[in-house]
Design a protein around this motif. Structure first.
Motif, PDB file in Angstrom:
ATOM      1  N   LEU A 110       0.819  -1.202   0.000  1.00 29.30           N
ATOM      2  CA  LEU A 110       0.000   0.000   0.000  1.00 29.30           C
ATOM      3  C   LEU A 110       0.856   1.256   0.000  1.00 29.30           C
ATOM      4  O   LEU A 110       2.069   1.191   0.060  1.00 29.30           O
ATOM      5  N   GLY A 111       0.205   2.389  -0.034  1.00 31.57           N
ATOM      6  CA  GLY A 111       0.874   3.674   0.062  1.00 31.57           C
ATOM      7  C   GLY A 111       0.070   4.731  -0.659  1.00 31.57           C
ATOM      8  O   GLY A 111      -0.773   4.426  -1.507  1.00 31.57           O
ATOM      9  N   GLY A 112       0.304   5.976  -0.321  1.00 31.72           N
ATOM     10  CA  GLY A 112      -0.421   7.065  -0.970  1.00 31.72           C
ATOM     11  C   GLY A 112      -1.876   7.072  -0.556  1.00 31.72           C
ATOM     12  O   GLY A 112      -2.215   7.126   0.612  1.00 31.72           O
ATOM     13  N   ARG A 113      -2.753   6.967  -1.541  1.00 36.34           N
ATOM     14  CA  ARG A 113      -4.199   6.925  -1.297  1.00 36.34           C
ATOM     15  C   ARG A 113      -4.690   5.492  -1.496  1.00 36.34           C
ATOM     16  O   ARG A 113      -4.381   4.849  -2.489  1.00 36.34           O
ATOM     17  N   LEU A 114      -5.472   5.009  -0.540  1.00 33.50           N
ATOM     18  CA  LEU A 114      -6.078   3.680  -0.620  1.00 33.50           C
ATOM     19  C   LEU A 114      -7.544   3.857  -0.983  1.00 33.50           C
ATOM     20  O   LEU A 114      -8.280   4.559  -0.292  1.00 33.50           O
ATOM     21  N   ASP A 115      -7.967   3.248  -2.096  1.00 41.88           N
ATOM     22  CA  ASP A 115      -9.363   3.277  -2.518  1.00 41.88           C
ATOM     23  C   ASP A 115      -9.989   1.930  -2.217  1.00 41.88           C
ATOM     24  O   ASP A 115      -9.444   0.887  -2.583  1.00 41.88           O
ATOM     25  N   LEU A 116     -11.149   1.953  -1.538  1.00 41.09           N
ATOM     26  CA  LEU A 116     -11.904   0.740  -1.204  1.00 41.09           C
ATOM     27  C   LEU A 116     -13.232   0.804  -1.949  1.00 41.09           C
ATOM     28  O   LEU A 116     -14.035   1.700  -1.704  1.00 41.09           O
ATOM     29  N   ARG A 117     -13.451  -0.140  -2.846  1.00 44.46           N
ATOM     30  CA  ARG A 117     -14.682  -0.156  -3.638  1.00 44.46           C
ATOM     31  C   ARG A 117     -15.491  -1.394  -3.260  1.00 44.46           C
ATOM     32  O   ARG A 117     -15.014  -2.524  -3.392  1.00 44.46           O
ATOM     33  N   THR A 118     -16.693  -1.167  -2.756  1.00 43.05           N
ATOM     34  CA  THR A 118     -17.613  -2.252  -2.410  1.00 43.05           C
ATOM     35  C   THR A 118     -18.552  -2.433  -3.595  1.00 43.05           C
ATOM     36  O   THR A 118     -19.142  -1.462  -4.071  1.00 43.05           O
ATOM     37  N   VAL A 119     -18.697  -3.677  -4.070  1.00 45.41           N
ATOM     38  CA  VAL A 119     -19.435  -3.938  -5.300  1.00 45.41           C
ATOM     39  C   VAL A 119     -20.337  -5.158  -5.148  1.00 45.41           C
ATOM     40  O   VAL A 119     -19.916  -6.191  -4.630  1.00 45.41           O
ATOM     41  N   MET A 120     -21.602  -5.019  -5.608  1.00 43.09           N
ATOM     42  CA  MET A 120     -22.489  -6.170  -5.727  1.00 43.09           C
ATOM     43  C   MET A 120     -22.482  -6.569  -7.200  1.00 43.09           C
ATOM     44  O   MET A 120     -22.750  -5.737  -8.064  1.00 43.09           O
ATOM     45  N   THR A 121     -22.151  -7.822  -7.476  1.00 44.97           N
ATOM     46  CA  THR A 121     -22.077  -8.290  -8.864  1.00 44.97           C
ATOM     47  C   THR A 121     -22.894  -9.557  -9.059  1.00 44.97           C
ATOM     48  O   THR A 121     -23.220 -10.261  -8.101  1.00 44.97           O
ATOM     49  N   LEU A 122     -23.165  -9.834 -10.309  1.00 40.99           N
ATOM     50  CA  LEU A 122     -23.877 -11.059 -10.688  1.00 40.99           C
ATOM     51  C   LEU A 122     -22.860 -12.171 -10.892  1.00 40.99           C
ATOM     52  O   LEU A 122     -21.897 -12.006 -11.633  1.00 40.99           O
ATOM     53  N   ARG A 123     -23.054 -13.291 -10.206  1.00 40.23           N
ATOM     54  CA  ARG A 123     -22.214 -14.460 -10.435  1.00 40.23           C
ATOM     55  C   ARG A 123     -22.870 -15.372 -11.467  1.00 40.23           C
ATOM     56  O   ARG A 123     -22.234 -15.883 -12.359  1.00 40.23           O
ATOM     57  N   SER A 124     -24.189 -15.552 -11.347  1.00 39.15           N
ATOM     58  CA  SER A 124     -24.931 -16.393 -12.281  1.00 39.15           C
ATOM     59  C   SER A 124     -26.380 -15.907 -12.329  1.00 39.15           C
ATOM     60  O   SER A 124     -26.956 -15.600 -11.285  1.00 39.15           O
ATOM     61  N   GLY A 126     -28.913 -17.660 -13.018  1.00 39.94           N
ATOM     62  CA  GLY A 126     -29.834 -18.715 -12.584  1.00 39.94           C
ATOM     63  C   GLY A 126     -30.425 -19.497 -13.735  1.00 39.94           C
ATOM     64  O   GLY A 126     -30.152 -19.240 -14.908  1.00 39.94           O
ATOM     65  N   ARG A 127     -31.288 -20.466 -13.399  1.00 40.73           N
ATOM     66  CA  ARG A 127     -31.889 -21.347 -14.407  1.00 40.73           C
ATOM     67  C   ARG A 127     -32.996 -20.657 -15.196  1.00 40.73           C
ATOM     68  O   ARG A 127     -33.151 -20.893 -16.379  1.00 40.73           O
ATOM     69  N   ASP A 128     -33.786 -19.834 -14.508  1.00 43.59           N
ATOM     70  CA  ASP A 128     -34.888 -19.160 -15.194  1.00 43.59           C
ATOM     71  C   ASP A 128     -34.329 -18.126 -16.153  1.00 43.59           C
ATOM     72  O   ASP A 128     -33.431 -17.366 -15.810  1.00 43.59           O
ATOM     73  N   ALA A 129     -34.881 -18.115 -17.358  1.00 43.18           N
ATOM     74  CA  ALA A 129     -34.409 -17.146 -18.352  1.00 43.18           C
ATOM     75  C   ALA A 129     -34.807 -15.745 -17.918  1.00 43.18           C
ATOM     76  O   ALA A 129     -35.987 -15.452 -17.748  1.00 43.18           O
ATOM     77  N   PRO A 130     -33.808 -14.868 -17.682  1.00 42.42           N
ATOM     78  CA  PRO A 130     -34.151 -13.506 -17.272  1.00 42.42           C
ATOM     79  C   PRO A 130     -34.738 -12.727 -18.440  1.00 42.42           C
ATOM     80  O   PRO A 130     -34.623 -13.117 -19.594  1.00 42.42           O
ATOM     81  N   SER A 131     -35.383 -11.633 -18.121  1.00 43.01           N
ATOM     82  CA  SER A 131     -35.952 -10.784 -19.159  1.00 43.01           C
ATOM     83  C   SER A 131     -34.816 -10.193 -19.997  1.00 43.01           C
ATOM     84  O   SER A 131     -33.668 -10.189 -19.578  1.00 43.01           O
ATOM     85  N   PRO A 132     -35.142  -9.671 -21.189  1.00 46.65           N
ATOM     86  CA  PRO A 132     -34.088  -9.114 -22.056  1.00 46.65           C
ATOM     87  C   PRO A 132     -33.326  -7.943 -21.423  1.00 46.65           C
ATOM     88  O   PRO A 132     -32.206  -7.653 -21.835  1.00 46.65           O
ATOM     89  N   ILE A 133     -33.901  -7.297 -20.430  1.00 44.60           N
ATOM     90  CA  ILE A 133     -33.202  -6.166 -19.815  1.00 44.60           C
ATOM     91  C   ILE A 133     -32.618  -6.514 -18.442  1.00 44.60           C
ATOM     92  O   ILE A 133     -32.198  -5.639 -17.700  1.00 44.60           O
ATOM     93  N   SER A 134     -32.563  -7.788 -18.113  1.00 43.30           N
ATOM     94  CA  SER A 134     -31.942  -8.231 -16.865  1.00 43.30           C
ATOM     95  C   SER A 134     -30.445  -8.459 -17.089  1.00 43.30           C
ATOM     96  O   SER A 134     -30.027  -8.778 -18.196  1.00 43.30           O
ATOM     97  N   PRO A 135     -29.650  -8.316 -16.036  1.00 42.89           N
ATOM     98  CA  PRO A 135     -28.223  -8.635 -16.182  1.00 42.89           C
ATOM     99  C   PRO A 135     -28.053 -10.123 -16.434  1.00 42.89           C
ATOM    100  O   PRO A 135     -28.780 -10.940 -15.865  1.00 42.89           O
ATOM    101  N   ARG A 136     -27.130 -10.488 -17.295  1.00 46.53           N
ATOM    102  CA  ARG A 136     -26.906 -11.899 -17.631  1.00 46.53           C
ATOM    103  C   ARG A 136     -25.461 -12.324 -17.485  1.00 46.53           C
ATOM    104  O   ARG A 136     -25.181 -13.470 -17.213  1.00 46.53           O
ATOM    105  N   ARG A 137     -24.561 -11.415 -17.762  1.00 47.73           N
ATOM    106  CA  ARG A 137     -23.139 -11.771 -17.772  1.00 47.73           C
ATOM    107  C   ARG A 137     -22.560 -11.785 -16.367  1.00 47.73           C
ATOM    108  O   ARG A 137     -22.750 -10.835 -15.598  1.00 47.73           O
ATOM    109  N   PRO A 138     -21.829 -12.836 -16.032  1.00 48.46           N
ATOM    110  CA  PRO A 138     -21.153 -12.858 -14.727  1.00 48.46           C
ATOM    111  C   PRO A 138     -20.225 -11.653 -14.602  1.00 48.46           C
ATOM    112  O   PRO A 138     -19.527 -11.279 -15.546  1.00 48.46           O
ATOM    113  N   GLY A 139     -20.261 -11.042 -13.445  1.00 47.26           N
ATOM    114  CA  GLY A 139     -19.438  -9.864 -13.202  1.00 47.26           C
ATOM    115  C   GLY A 139     -20.164  -8.554 -13.450  1.00 47.26           C
ATOM    116  O   GLY A 139     -19.608  -7.486 -13.205  1.00 47.26           O
ATOM    117  N   SER A 140     -21.415  -8.614 -13.929  1.00 50.50           N
ATOM    118  CA  SER A 140     -22.178  -7.381 -14.143  1.00 50.50           C
ATOM    119  C   SER A 140     -22.334  -6.648 -12.817  1.00 50.50           C
ATOM    120  O   SER A 140     -22.734  -7.231 -11.811  1.00 50.50           O
TER     121      SER A 140
END
Length: 184
Positions: A110-124, A126-140
């Protein structure tokens, strides 16, 4: 400037965040804009309490309860140029779940400025097909926030000179050398 995402995201209130806390051996302090007594030998132990509405987050994105979501903390340091994943954990498909993120960061990275970013992401999605405007890609990215803390000021601790080590009696591969006078 706001960023537009190509998929639905949950409202910001699906996560209720507490302050970042600096954990000592026998103390607990709220992390301020700077850590005045930090040095490279100090391992930072950080904690952050949160409350998460995991089921509501899934529903508002158009995802089913079997969709997998992660909550992660990513850190980066301005002076070392390093970054990394400090913590990642899955979020249950339930509302009002207490979550506590806790981890350690080694001071020598570390050193200088430490940036901490808290993130909620999509891992999967699921089985049900999401709507066309739902997140689909892992990491979204579904939700995020960031806090910065200054570990050391902009002033250098010693006077600096840029030199060519090939012209000096030090190893060519040296990246720095500290020279002290006789009168300390």
């Amino acid at each position: 400037m706001s960023r537009v995402f190509p998929y639905r995201r949950p409202p910001v209130d699906v996560l209720s965040t507490g302050p970042w806390l600096l954990v000592g051996e026998d103390s607990l302090h709220e992390l301020g804009p700077e850590i005045s007594d930090w040095d490279y030998g100090t391992t930072l132990r950080l904690r952050r309490p949160l409350r998460v509405d995991g089921l509501r987050a899934r529903r508002s994105c158009g995802l089913g309860p079997d969709a997998e979501l992660d909550l992660s903390v990513v850190w980066s340091s301005s002076s070392s140029g390093l970054r990394g994943l400090a913590r990642r954990q899955g979020l249950p498909a339930a509302d009002d779940v207490p979550v506590e993120l806790e981890f350690e960061l080694p001071g020598d990275e570390l050193g200088g400025r430490l940036d901490l970013r808290t993130v909620m992401t999509l891992r999967s999605a699921g089985r049900d097909a999401p709507s066309p405007i739902s997140p689909r890609r892992p990491g979204s990215t579904l939700w995020s926030d960031e806090q910065s803390v200054l570990l050391q000021g902009d002033a250098v601790l010693f006077p600096l000179s840029v030199v060519d080590f090939s012209t000096l009696p030090y190893p060519d591969g040296a990246t720095w050398h500290l020279e002290l006078g006789h009168d300390l």
